[in-house]
Enzyme design. Structure first.
Site, PDB file in Angstrom:
ATOM      1  N   SER A   3      -2.682  -5.159  -6.741  1.00 24.20           N
ATOM      2  CA  SER A   3      -1.754  -4.905  -5.647  1.00 24.20           C
ATOM      3  C   SER A   3      -0.388  -4.460  -6.152  1.00 24.20           C
ATOM      4  CB  SER A   3      -1.595  -6.166  -4.787  1.00 24.20           C
ATOM      5  OG  SER A   3      -2.795  -6.461  -4.110  1.00 24.20           O
ATOM      6  N   THR A  26       2.752  -7.231  -3.166  1.00 24.06           N
ATOM      7  CA  THR A  26       2.992  -6.088  -2.280  1.00 24.06           C
ATOM      8  C   THR A  26       4.398  -6.088  -1.678  1.00 24.06           C
ATOM      9  OG1 THR A  26       0.627  -5.945  -1.798  1.00 24.06           O
ATOM     10  CG2 THR A  26       2.123  -4.786  -0.311  1.00 24.06           C
TER      11      THR A  26
END
Length: 407
Positions: free
Chosen positions: A127, A180
């Site tokens: 991510s 993220t």
């Protein structure tokens, strides 16, 4: 062909692997081999995986009314909403579609594309590397937050939005300093350093923040209360849903769980709805607009856990936030909505189900990420730029293009 041949010999013959020293056997056709394979026990079904992890439903569907796209005079782009379904590949979308009786808000996108998610070294991404690509336009190594292996830091698109006078926001279903959201806010070489990343959020170009991870701001090894420092900088702070509903300042942070918020269905749709609604309310006060990133964080967790039921529930929760964003864009004609994923998780496949009953059967091939391309859905002002098959860095570059004052 003798019908008494064992399946193993039949299959090997089909693959051309039967020794020439053995008696000649006519090569079975592809269809015969495939049909023979179909009769073999399903390895996943024969395993000890609980039924609730292999199947979803039937659950209660939600209505998906048809949206009427904005059709008024062309307006300059004012707002951008980027929704990231962490771990959401094409099969995850398919599972959600079947579960909700053949209807998702995602279907009403005005443009679609595909994103290639490999990291800087052509390997399967995590991510952090993928979010860095989308937030900064640079590929990097797994684990990097807005940086590369040489130590170069990259400017997040949130800084570009702020330079244009826009407000900025993050709404996530995970810890705020997780990979993220962190990539849109700070720079750091290792995503695992959550307390260091949390401190860096104090200088991030983010006005409104909503998520979990409270302990990284209040129960720290250095015993520093970062919430007090946020208040000193003029931010309103909330640690309960009631306090979050009462926020009135565009500069606010809501941390509603010590770690990550609970999973669906215990979390309920109210969690993301509160954050999204409050973000639109507060960031929408800025006449120059806003840039908001919303993450359906736990689709990824469901993939790592190889849990079909969990996966479908998280996709459906995410799709309802997509519907909220699409409706907002349809009403004002000055908003672009992009929906995509950072990567696919679990090597997921839908192997059965019914749109009539909403039942979904799924299988996974890994507990890690995969290299599968992920979908891109676009709606609203500038959506036509997001068609095609492209690297995930293009998300950043195309957003920069539509944000250009000269566009």
């Amino acid at each position: 062909m003798s019908s008494s041949l064992p399946f193993s010999l039949l299959l090997l013959g089909g693959l051309g692997l039967v020794s020439c020293a053995r008696p000649q056997v006519s090569t079975p056709t592809r269809s015969v081999v495939i049909e023979a394979l179909k009769q073999q026990p399903d390895v996943a079904l024969a395993s000890e995986v609980p039924l609730e992890k292999r199947e979803y439903g039937p659950g209660k569907p939600y209505a998906v009314p048809t949206l009427t796209p904005y059709a008024g005079p062309r307006k300059p782009l004012k707002n951008i909403i980027l929704l990231i379904g962490d771990g959401m590949g094409p099969a995850q979308v398919t599972g959600g579609l079947i579960a909700n009786r053949g209807q998702l808000y995602l279907q009403q996108a005005q443009a679609t594309g595909l994103s290639i998610t490999a990291n800087q070294y052509g390997k399967i991404t995590d991510s952090a590397a993928s979010a860095t690509a989308m937030a900064t336009g640079h590929k990097t190594y797994n684990g990097a937050i807005g940086m590369d292996s040489l130590g170069h830091s990259f400017r997040s698109i949130m800084w570009d939005a702020r330079a244009q006078g826009k407000s900025t926001g993050l709404v996530v279903a995970c810890e705020l300093p997780d990979a993220t959201p962190a990539c849109f806010a700070v720079n750091h070489p290792n995503r695992q350093d959550l307390e260091i990343i949390a401190r860096k959020f104090l200088e991030a170009p983010i006005d409104f923040m909503y998520g979990g991870g409270l302990k990284f701001f209040t129960q720290r090894q250095d015993r520093v209360d970062l919430l007090a420092q946020w208040r000193a900088k003029g931010y309103q702070v909330a640690t309960t849903p009631q306090q979050a509903r009462a926020l009135t300042s565009p500069k606010a942070v809501a941390l509603l769980a010590d770690n990550g918020p609970t999973r669906m269905p215990a979390r309920t749709a109210a969690y993301m709805e509160l954050g999204f609604d409050k973000a639109l309310e507060l960031l929408g006060k800025n006449e120059k607009g806003f840039f908001l990133m919303v993450e359906g964080s736990q689709i990824d967790d469901a993939g790592h856990f190889n849990d079909t039921s969990y996966n479908v529930q998280e996709v459906l929760d995410f799709d309802q936030q997509v519907g909220k964003a699409f409706r907002f864009a349809a009403q004002n004609g000055e908003t672009l909505v992009i929906v995509t994923a950072d990567h696919e998780t679990g090597g997921y496949s839908v192997v059965g189900g019914s749109s009539q009953t909403g039942k979904v059967s799924g299988r996974f091939t890994t507990t890690h990420h995969s290299a599968v391309v992920v979908p891109v859905f676009a709606y609203g002002n500038g959506s036509e730029l997001f068609t095609g098959l492209y690297e995930n860095t293009e998300i950043y570059h195309r957003l920069k293009q539509v944000m250009s004052p000269h566009n």
